[in-house]
Design a protein around this motif. Structure first.
Motif, PDB file in Angstrom:
ATOM      1  N   ALA A   1       0.842  -1.201   0.000  1.00  0.00           N
ATOM      2  CA  ALA A   1       0.000   0.000   0.000  1.00  0.00           C
ATOM      3  C   ALA A   1       0.878   1.253   0.000  1.00  0.00           C
ATOM      4  CB  ALA A   1      -0.912  -0.007   1.212  1.00  0.00           C
TER       5      ALA A   1
ATOM      6  N   ARG B   1       1.636   5.141   0.885  1.00  0.00           N
ATOM      7  CA  ARG B   1       1.281   6.100   1.928  1.00  0.00           C
ATOM      8  C   ARG B   1       0.573   7.281   1.309  1.00  0.00           C
ATOM      9  NH1 ARG B   1       5.464   6.661   6.751  1.00  0.00           N
ATOM     10  NH2 ARG B   1       4.572   8.729   6.793  1.00  0.00           N
ATOM     11  N   LYS B   2      -0.473   7.705   1.958  1.00  0.00           N
ATOM     12  CA  LYS B   2      -1.213   8.878   1.516  1.00  0.00           C
ATOM     13  C   LYS B   2      -0.356  10.126   1.736  1.00  0.00           C
ATOM     14  CE  LYS B   2      -5.433  11.430   2.341  1.00  0.00           C
ATOM     15  NZ  LYS B   2      -6.670  11.535   3.091  1.00  0.00           N
TER      16      LYS B   2
ATOM     17  N   GLU C   1       1.071   6.070   9.938  1.00  0.00           N
ATOM     18  CA  GLU C   1       0.531   4.717   9.727  1.00  0.00           C
ATOM     19  C   GLU C   1      -0.894   4.582  10.264  1.00  0.00           C
ATOM     20  OE1 GLU C   1       3.563   1.376  10.556  1.00  0.00           O
ATOM     21  OE2 GLU C   1       4.237   3.135  11.695  1.00  0.00           O
TER      22      GLU C   1
ATOM     23  N   HIS D   1      -8.044   0.323  15.198  1.00  0.00           N
ATOM     24  CA  HIS D   1      -7.488   0.592  13.874  1.00  0.00           C
ATOM     25  C   HIS D   1      -6.951  -0.698  13.239  1.00  0.00           C
ATOM     26  CE1 HIS D   1      -5.534   2.923  10.689  1.00  0.00           C
ATOM     27  NE2 HIS D   1      -4.526   2.088  10.840  1.00  0.00           N
ATOM     28  N   GLU D   2      -6.238  -1.483  14.043  1.00  0.00           N
ATOM     29  CA  GLU D   2      -5.681  -2.725  13.516  1.00  0.00           C
ATOM     30  C   GLU D   2      -6.774  -3.718  13.105  1.00  0.00           C
ATOM     31  OE1 GLU D   2      -1.358  -2.724  15.780  1.00  0.00           O
ATOM     32  OE2 GLU D   2      -2.992  -3.864  16.673  1.00  0.00           O
ATOM     33  N   LYS D   3      -7.891  -3.718  13.821  1.00  0.00           N
ATOM     34  CA  LYS D   3      -9.014  -4.599  13.463  1.00  0.00           C
ATOM     35  C   LYS D   3      -9.653  -4.180  12.146  1.00  0.00           C
ATOM     36  CE  LYS D   3     -10.468  -5.829  18.118  1.00  0.00           C
ATOM     37  NZ  LYS D   3     -11.461  -5.568  19.162  1.00  0.00           N
ATOM     38  N   THR D   4      -9.760  -2.884  11.929  1.00  0.00           N
ATOM     39  CA  THR D   4     -10.448  -2.388  10.727  1.00  0.00           C
ATOM     40  C   THR D   4      -9.521  -2.133   9.551  1.00  0.00           C
ATOM     41  OG1 THR D   4     -10.325  -0.113  11.553  1.00  0.00           O
ATOM     42  CG2 THR D   4     -12.323  -1.353  12.069  1.00  0.00           C
ATOM     43  N   HIS D   5      -8.209  -2.120   9.792  1.00  0.00           N
ATOM     44  CA  HIS D   5      -7.210  -1.907   8.733  1.00  0.00           C
ATOM     45  C   HIS D   5      -6.110  -2.957   8.827  1.00  0.00           C
ATOM     46  CE1 HIS D   5      -9.066   2.042   9.419  1.00  0.00           C
ATOM     47  NE2 HIS D   5      -8.870   2.242   8.133  1.00  0.00           N
TER      48      HIS D   5
END
Length: 128
Positions: free
Chosen positions: A2, A4-5, A62, A123-127
């Motif tokens: 991925a 980085r934005k 991140e 965040h880790e659960k959803t990403h």
């Protein structure tokens, strides 16, 4: 992998951010001791990070997470209104903000860290 934005920032704020890093509040220094050097689950936080036309007290790219430590002046109506505009801009950029008062950081660090850890776990659960 991925990408980085890319987050826009005003280059004119770089010097002010440096000055703010050199004149941190006691609460900011204490919280920084817990965030620096990837101590919190390996995430890289930065202090006084220019983003758009604002400076966030702490930022992790991140996690797309900004953390603000608010002193007494943030209770004033004028400053409170500016904080709300700043929050709105950050949300539009995809950055979540956690706000803590100086008093919370100085007197209740365990719960401050727990709130940050909760954000990280969610965040880790959803990403993944």
């Amino acid at each position: 992998m991925a990408r980085r934005k890319i987050i826009p920032y005003n280059p004119k704020l770089k010097e002010l951010a440096r000055q703010l890093r050199n004149s941190s509040t006691k609460a900011e220094i204490i919280l920084w001791q817990k965030l620096k050097s990837k101590q919190l689950y390996g995430y890289d936080f930065h202090r006084q990070k220019p983003i758009d036309n604002y400076i966030l007290d702490f930022f992790c790219h991140e996690l797309m997470l900004g953390i603000e430590v608010d002193g007494y002046s943030h209770q004033l109506v004028e400053v409170f209104k500016k904080d709300k505009v700043k929050e709105s801009v950050m949300l539009k950029l995809g950055i979540s903000l956690l706000r803590f008062s100086d008093e919370q950081v100085l007197k209740d660090m365990d719960n401050v860290l727990r709130a940050i850890e909760d954000y990280i776990h969610n965040h880790e659960k959803t990403h993944p």
